[in-house]
Design a protein around this motif. Structure first.
Motif, short mmCIF file in Angstrom:
data_model
loop_
_atom_site.label_atom_id
_atom_site.label_comp_id
_atom_site.label_asym_id
_atom_site.label_seq_id
_atom_site.Cartn_x
_atom_site.Cartn_y
_atom_site.Cartn_z
N SER A 12 0.84 -1.20 0.00
CA SER A 12 0.00 0.00 0.00
C SER A 12 0.87 1.25 0.00
O SER A 12 2.07 1.19 0.27
N VAL A 13 0.24 2.36 -0.30
CA VAL A 13 0.86 3.68 -0.18
C VAL A 13 -0.10 4.51 0.68
O VAL A 13 -1.32 4.38 0.56
N ARG A 14 0.48 5.32 1.54
CA ARG A 14 -0.39 6.15 2.38
C ARG A 14 0.31 7.46 2.74
O ARG A 14 1.52 7.55 2.70
N VAL A 15 -0.49 8.42 3.12
CA VAL A 15 -0.01 9.74 3.53
C VAL A 15 -0.12 9.83 5.05
O VAL A 15 -1.16 9.50 5.63
N ASP A 16 0.95 10.28 5.67
CA ASP A 16 0.95 10.55 7.11
C ASP A 16 1.09 12.06 7.29
O ASP A 16 2.18 12.61 7.13
N ALA A 17 -0.02 12.71 7.59
CA ALA A 17 0.00 14.15 7.84
C ALA A 17 -0.15 14.41 9.34
O ALA A 17 -0.47 15.52 9.76
N ALA A 63 -3.78 19.36 7.14
CA ALA A 63 -3.44 17.93 7.11
C ALA A 63 -4.45 17.17 6.26
O ALA A 63 -4.07 16.33 5.44
N ASP A 64 -5.73 17.48 6.43
CA ASP A 64 -6.78 16.83 5.65
C ASP A 64 -6.65 17.15 4.16
O ASP A 64 -6.84 16.29 3.31
N GLN A 65 -6.34 18.40 3.85
CA GLN A 65 -6.16 18.80 2.46
C GLN A 65 -4.96 18.13 1.83
O GLN A 65 -5.01 17.70 0.66
N VAL A 66 -3.87 18.03 2.58
CA VAL A 66 -2.66 17.36 2.07
C VAL A 66 -3.00 15.91 1.75
O VAL A 66 -2.68 15.41 0.68
N ARG A 67 -3.64 15.23 2.67
CA ARG A 67 -3.99 13.83 2.47
C ARG A 67 -4.92 13.66 1.26
O ARG A 67 -4.71 12.78 0.43
N ALA A 68 -5.92 14.51 1.15
CA ALA A 68 -6.89 14.40 0.06
C ALA A 68 -6.24 14.61 -1.31
O ALA A 68 -6.62 13.97 -2.29
#
Length: 171
Positions: free
Chosen positions: A34-39, A51-56
């Motif tokens: 998997s790939v995921r964003v950790d903000a 953080a939510d915008q970065v992840r989205a």
């Protein structure tokens, strides 16, 4: 960091002492569960909306860029984590007073910094790639648009994802 070093790092193209790359040849064979964003670091600083915008913005970009490497059912595959530690938006865009390192407008530059981390199936960090990037605040469009800050954050996030791909895969 000197201005020249900062300028080189800003485009994410330099190898820093913070890097711990994959062993030679392993990047070509990298398989990802998997790939995921950790903000989380942004959230911890009270920047939950950012953080939510970065992840989205970053999550779908990472999924697209690493699609050929994804093997969701492979329990032995690694996980890629794009961790965003800091983000800085200039207070305004356009007409900076001139900056000798960035060629005219250091005061209107947005920054994002973090790491692309390769985490093994056992949960241990296998590789780490430092990413520091800078974009002109004006790159997201006209400053007077009501959604300009969201567009700037999305542009930083997508660019970060692109550099994560270049740093980990090598192209």
């Amino acid at each position: 960091m000197t201005g020249a070093a900062l300028a080189a790092a800003a485009v994410g193209g330099c190898v820093t002492s913070r890097d711990v790359p994959l062993p030679a040849g392993e990047a070509a064979a990298l398989r990802l569960r998997s790939v995921r964003v950790d903000a989380g670091p942004l959230r911890a600083r009270g920047l939950a909306p950012w953080a939510d915008q970065v992840r989205a913005a970053m999550q779908p970009e990472l999924e697209t860029l690493f699609a050929a490497r994804l093997a969701p059912g492979d329990r032995q595959a690694d996980t890629l984590v794009a961790r965003v530690d800091s983000i800085s938006l200039a207070s305004w865009a356009g007409g900076g007073g001139g900056d000798r390192w960035f060629g005219g407008g250091g005061s209107d530059t947005d920054y994002m910094e973090g790491y692309a981390l390769v985490i093994g199936a056992n949960g241990a960090e296998r590789a780490r790639y430092h990413i520091l990037l800078a974009l002109p605040a004006s790159s997201a469009g006209a400053w007077y648009r009501p959604d300009i800050d969201n567009r700037r954050i999305a542009g930083l996030a997508r660019t970060f994802a692109g550099w994560a791909h270049r740093r980990v895969i090598g192209r």
